[in-house]
Write an enzyme that holds these catalytic residues in place. Structure first.
Site, short mmCIF file in Angstrom:
data_model
loop_
_atom_site.label_atom_id
_atom_site.label_comp_id
_atom_site.label_asym_id
_atom_site.label_seq_id
_atom_site.Cartn_x
_atom_site.Cartn_y
_atom_site.Cartn_z
N ASP A 15 38.97 25.51 29.97
CA ASP A 15 37.63 25.67 30.55
C ASP A 15 37.40 24.58 31.57
OD1 ASP A 15 34.88 26.43 31.03
OD2 ASP A 15 34.94 27.38 29.07
N ASP A 61 39.68 23.23 36.61
CA ASP A 61 38.95 24.04 37.60
C ASP A 61 39.96 25.00 38.20
OD1 ASP A 61 37.66 25.12 39.78
OD2 ASP A 61 36.62 23.25 40.29
N ILE A 62 39.81 26.29 37.92
CA ILE A 62 40.84 27.25 38.34
C ILE A 62 40.93 27.40 39.85
CG2 ILE A 62 40.79 28.54 36.17
CD1 ILE A 62 39.10 30.65 37.61
N ASN A 89 39.64 35.03 32.05
CA ASN A 89 38.27 35.32 31.65
C ASN A 89 37.25 34.48 32.40
OD1 ASN A 89 36.11 36.19 29.69
ND2 ASN A 89 36.16 34.00 29.26
N TYR A 132 29.08 38.57 43.54
CA TYR A 132 29.70 38.95 42.25
C TYR A 132 30.45 40.27 42.40
CZ TYR A 132 30.09 40.14 37.30
OH TYR A 132 30.57 40.50 36.06
N LYS A 170 34.51 41.00 42.05
CA LYS A 170 35.07 41.88 41.01
C LYS A 170 35.77 43.10 41.64
CE LYS A 170 33.82 39.41 37.46
NZ LYS A 170 34.79 38.80 36.53
#
Ligand code: SF4
Length: 343
Positions: free
Chosen positions: A39, A79-80, A106, A175, A179
């Protein structure tokens, strides 16, 4: 023995108390997997920023739950959006477990300044959402997929999208865009990571976890809507260019569709002809009239196979573009390979 014994799963965005990530991690551990828990913040990012974090223990608490299930867990703050940080965490995971079999992407940006109409949407808010939901997923997938390829692991990458990945809505532009993009990225990954020449039986067994409970493999469409339909008994044909033509089929978009024993190839062929009829631009008669005529013939309780074959040949020979030329393929497949459905 549990079905994921010996497997290692990495789940991003799983430090929150009430988030999907925690539940996914616990379920994977319950099925036998060891976990790499990731996370960006020790207690996850709160969807409702005003809500107090309370006494929730964050990533260490999730790790303790995993260990209580008899599995091992490694935690990492990450932090992705940072490829360097991703590499560091993967190195730690490999040091601990030696492999990564499953990745669940996720993590996502929490709602924030992006939830406004497009004309009011700050560029920085757009960047946060796209960089996290889309670029971040790309970076983690890329790094983990490389590990899987290097170690010859037939793994799984699961990307969490949304019903907003297919339909836009107000105040969710960033958003929805992220997606929508995530679905495209997922499809590209699937097509690149499954090797050309794989058979549909291998695809189902090794990449999809088998058929759903209660379903048996019955038939498949090897190449999207117009690539034809083949029975399960022909599921050992390599899926590649030039391997399917002898059977009247082709790889097309490589969008393989599976039918179970609860489906009928005749129903699939009718649905596809309706699709072609609606998609026909109407410029040429064989396609415009042919798809409509074929659809009417497919609606009859007994197919007039001779007339359908004749009509199909006209459409193949005389339609201007690939849509009309390939539209009869599913029907011809059914008449050739599924005669038991036509009696
Ligand atoms: S074959 Fe192509 S050009 Fe002709 S009507 Fe169909 S979609 Fe249009």
């Amino acid at each position: 023995m549990m079905r994921l014994n010996g497997r290692v799963a990495m789940v991003t965005g799983c430090g929150g108390e009430r988030g999907l990530g925690r539940g996914i991690a616990r379920r994977l551990a319950a099925d036998g997997a060891d976990l790499v828990l990731i996370d960006v913040a020790p207690k996850g990012t709160r969807v409702l920023a005003a809500k107090p974090a309370g006494a929730w223990g964050g990533l260490p608490a999730v790790a303790a739950e995993i260990e209580a299930l008899g599995r091992r867990a490694v935690t990492g703050l990450l932090d992705i959006r940072s490829a360097r940080q991703i590499d560091d965490v993967i190195a730690r995971a490999l040091e601990a477990f030696g492999r990564i079999d499953i990745l669940v992407n996720n993590a996502a940006a929490p709602p924030g300044a992006d939830r406004v109409p497009v004309v009011e949407l700050p560029e920085e808010a757009w960047d946060v959402v796209l960089d996290t939901n889309l670029k971040g997923t790309f970076l983690v997938s890329k790094a983990v997929a490389r590990v899987m390829l290097e170690k010859k692991i037939r793994g799984r990458i699961v990307n969490i999208a949304s019903d907003r990945a297919k339909v836009g809505t107000t105040n969710l532009a960033a958003y929805c865009a992220s997606k929508f993009g995530l679905v495209g990225l997922t499809q590209c990954l699937a097509m690149e990571l499954a090797p050309a020449g794989i058979t549909v039986k291998e695809l189902i067994a090794e990449y999809c976890g088998g058929m759903l409970d209660g379903h048996a493999f019955y038939a498949y469409l090897p190449g999207g809507a117009s690539g034809g339909i083949l029975p399960a008994s022909m599921g050992d044909i390599p899926l590649d260019f030039d391997t399917l033509q002898p059977y009247g089929c082709f790889i097309g978009s490589a969008a393989v569709m599976i039918l179970s024993d609860r489906d009928r190839a005749t129903d699939a062929a009718r649905n596809l002809m309706q699709f072609f009829s609606e998609e026909s631009c109407g410029q040429c008669t064989p396609c415009r009239v042919g798809t409509a005529k074929a659809l009417a013939l497919l609606d009859a309780p007994i197919w007039n196979q001779a007339l359908l074959a004749e009509l199909s040949q006209v459409m193949i020979d005389a339609s201007i573009c690939g849509l009309g030329q390939a539209a009869p393929n599913p029907v011809l497949s059914v008449m050739k390979y599924f005669p038991h459905e036509l009696v």
